[in-house]
Design a protein around this motif. Structure first.
Motif, PDB file in Angstrom:
ATOM      1  N   TRP A  39      43.000  37.845  35.867  1.00 35.61           N
ATOM      2  CA  TRP A  39      42.196  38.732  36.250  1.00 35.61           C
ATOM      3  C   TRP A  39      40.848  39.065  35.616  1.00 35.61           C
ATOM      4  CZ3 TRP A  39      47.563  39.679  35.827  1.00 35.61           C
ATOM      5  CH2 TRP A  39      48.345  39.993  37.144  1.00 35.61           C
ATOM      6  N   ASP A  40      40.607  38.002  34.778  1.00 33.92           N
ATOM      7  CA  ASP A  40      39.418  38.188  33.970  1.00 33.92           C
ATOM      8  C   ASP A  40      38.210  37.313  34.843  1.00 33.92           C
ATOM      9  OD1 ASP A  40      37.163  38.326  32.287  1.00 33.92           O
ATOM     10  OD2 ASP A  40      37.957  36.853  30.924  1.00 33.92           O
ATOM     11  N   THR A  91      47.246  37.740  31.474  1.00 31.72           N
ATOM     12  CA  THR A  91      46.272  38.645  31.978  1.00 31.72           C
ATOM     13  C   THR A  91      45.123  38.348  32.276  1.00 31.72           C
ATOM     14  OG1 THR A  91      47.720  40.409  30.916  1.00 31.72           O
ATOM     15  CG2 THR A  91      45.596  41.147  31.656  1.00 31.72           C
ATOM     16  N   ARG A  92      44.381  37.557  31.095  1.00 31.71           N
ATOM     17  CA  ARG A  92      43.190  37.015  31.275  1.00 31.71           C
ATOM     18  C   ARG A  92      42.902  35.961  32.441  1.00 31.71           C
ATOM     19  NH1 ARG A  92      39.459  37.470  26.714  1.00 31.71           N
ATOM     20  NH2 ARG A  92      40.202  39.161  25.416  1.00 31.71           N
ATOM     21  N   LEU A 136      57.137  36.142  31.369  1.00 34.33           N
ATOM     22  CA  LEU A 136      55.674  35.644  31.626  1.00 34.33           C
ATOM     23  C   LEU A 136      55.976  34.065  31.346  1.00 34.33           C
ATOM     24  CD1 LEU A 136      53.241  38.168  30.350  1.00 34.33           C
ATOM     25  CD2 LEU A 136      53.897  37.931  32.560  1.00 34.33           C
ATOM     26  N   THR A 147      51.176  37.372  26.858  1.00 33.03           N
ATOM     27  CA  THR A 147      50.688  38.588  27.754  1.00 33.03           C
ATOM     28  C   THR A 147      49.219  38.574  28.042  1.00 33.03           C
ATOM     29  OG1 THR A 147      52.526  40.104  26.955  1.00 33.03           O
ATOM     30  CG2 THR A 147      50.617  41.372  27.895  1.00 33.03           C
ATOM     31  N   ASP A 148      48.578  38.364  26.777  1.00 37.61           N
ATOM     32  CA  ASP A 148      47.102  38.342  26.889  1.00 37.61           C
ATOM     33  C   ASP A 148      46.397  36.991  27.707  1.00 37.61           C
ATOM     34  OD1 ASP A 148      44.443  38.691  26.279  1.00 37.61           O
ATOM     35  OD2 ASP A 148      44.545  38.522  24.332  1.00 37.61           O
ATOM     36  N   ARG A 168      56.144  38.193  36.426  1.00 35.25           N
ATOM     37  CA  ARG A 168      55.088  39.100  36.849  1.00 35.25           C
ATOM     38  C   ARG A 168      54.203  39.073  35.644  1.00 35.25           C
ATOM     39  NH1 ARG A 168      59.418  42.393  36.968  1.00 35.25           N
ATOM     40  NH2 ARG A 168      59.270  44.320  35.624  1.00 35.25           N
ATOM     41  N   ALA A 169      52.971  39.824  35.940  1.00 36.41           N
ATOM     42  CA  ALA A 169      52.247  40.136  34.726  1.00 36.41           C
ATOM     43  C   ALA A 169      51.773  41.582  35.055  1.00 36.41           C
ATOM     44  CB  ALA A 169      51.087  39.169  35.043  1.00 36.41           C
ATOM     45  N   PRO A 170      51.337  42.038  33.923  1.00 38.01           N
ATOM     46  CA  PRO A 170      51.062  43.583  33.868  1.00 38.01           C
ATOM     47  C   PRO A 170      49.794  43.835  35.361  1.00 38.01           C
ATOM     48  CG  PRO A 170      50.958  42.861  31.866  1.00 38.01           C
ATOM     49  CD  PRO A 170      51.094  41.663  32.540  1.00 38.01           C
ATOM     50  N   TYR A 216      51.327  34.255  39.148  1.00 41.94           N
ATOM     51  CA  TYR A 216      50.519  34.384  38.020  1.00 41.94           C
ATOM     52  C   TYR A 216      50.801  33.409  36.767  1.00 41.94           C
ATOM     53  CZ  TYR A 216      48.595  38.145  40.740  1.00 41.94           C
ATOM     54  OH  TYR A 216      48.046  39.114  41.594  1.00 41.94           O
ATOM     55  N   GLN A 237      46.964  44.818  37.000  1.00 41.21           N
ATOM     56  CA  GLN A 237      45.232  44.808  36.365  1.00 41.21           C
ATOM     57  C   GLN A 237      44.649  44.736  37.699  1.00 41.21           C
ATOM     58  OE1 GLN A 237      44.198  45.014  33.405  1.00 41.21           O
ATOM     59  NE2 GLN A 237      46.058  44.990  32.393  1.00 41.21           N
TER      60      GLN A 237
END
Length: 232
Positions: free
Chosen positions: A135-136, A131-132, A176, A127-128, A104-106, A211, A108
């Motif tokens: 959700w970016d 996440t990007r 992740l 993580t970065d 899973r991812a944080p 993700y 957002q």
């Protein structure tokens, strides 16, 4: 359990905490910020156990002494297997934990993320990157080559680069993952640590695949496990 045994256990447990706190093995269990608490806890346990042992020795010398010294020696012998358990550190969580734990991812919401730093290859944490990728809405990863560090795990025919994430300690760890596109990663067994460069395929990190974005691999280099194997 006799009092002598309890005191020895206390000293051993405290000594084990001091050992892992000083040699860095504590990073397999908790975040770096927890080191002072690990050391403090170990020191308190050793001190309490030592005081209790000294008190008991004095008490034994004060009475008639029949059989007491033999009981104390027996307690020490019983602690030998406990000593081995406390002082042999298990490995950090690896590929087996990835397959048993849902990636899973944080949490957002869709947002425009800051642009990545300039450079031909940009080092990123998983993580970065995840996440990007998930959700970016601004597509900051599009066309950019990134450098990632993680360990290999094979799952359902895919080769994944993974990193375990902890918020407090290893008990709450979760993975992740990034899917390595192409045959490059297949040559490495589970739990091999790699430094990988490549580009994320836009739109591949979705809820349906937990993700896990696809990464078109440009280069792979085998590395040693980092001193701190977890991200936070």
């Amino acid at each position: 359990m006799r009092r002598e045994t309890q005191n020895i256990l206390l000293v051993l447990l405290g000594g084990a905490l001091l050992k892992i706190g000083l040699n860095g093995d504590y990073l397999r269990y908790v975040k770096p910020a927890q080191q002072p608490w690990v050391l403090a806890g170990g020191a308190v346990m050793v001190a309490l156990g030592a005081v209790a042992i000294v008190r008991d020795i004095r008490a034994h010398h004060a009475d008639d002494g029949h059989g007491h010294h033999h009981l104390a020696r027996s307690a020490w012998l019983l602690m030998l297997p406990v000593l081995a358990v406390f002082l042999v550190a298990p490995p950090a969580l690896g590929s087996d934990s990835v397959t048993r734990t849902e990636a899973r991812a944080p949490a957002q919401s869709q947002a425009v993320f800051p642009p990545l730093p300039q450079g031909e290859v940009v080092p990123l944490s998983l993580t970065d990157l995840v996440t990007r990728a998930g959700w970016d809405s601004g597509g900051s990863l599009n066309g950019r080559t990134v450098r990632l560090t993680g360990f290999v795990t094979h799952s359902h025919g895919s080769v994944l680069l993974a990193r375990m994430i902890i918020t407090c300690c290893a008990a709450d760890a979760y993975p992740l993952t990034v899917r390595l596109a192409g045959p490059t990663g297949a040559a490495y067994p589970d739990d091999t640590w790699l430094e990988v460069t490549g580009q994320v395929v836009p739109g591949t990190a979705t809820r349906a695949d937990r993700y896990t974005p696809d990464l078109v691999v440009a280069s792979v280099r085998r590395i040693a496990q980092p001193r701190d194997p977890y991200e936070d």
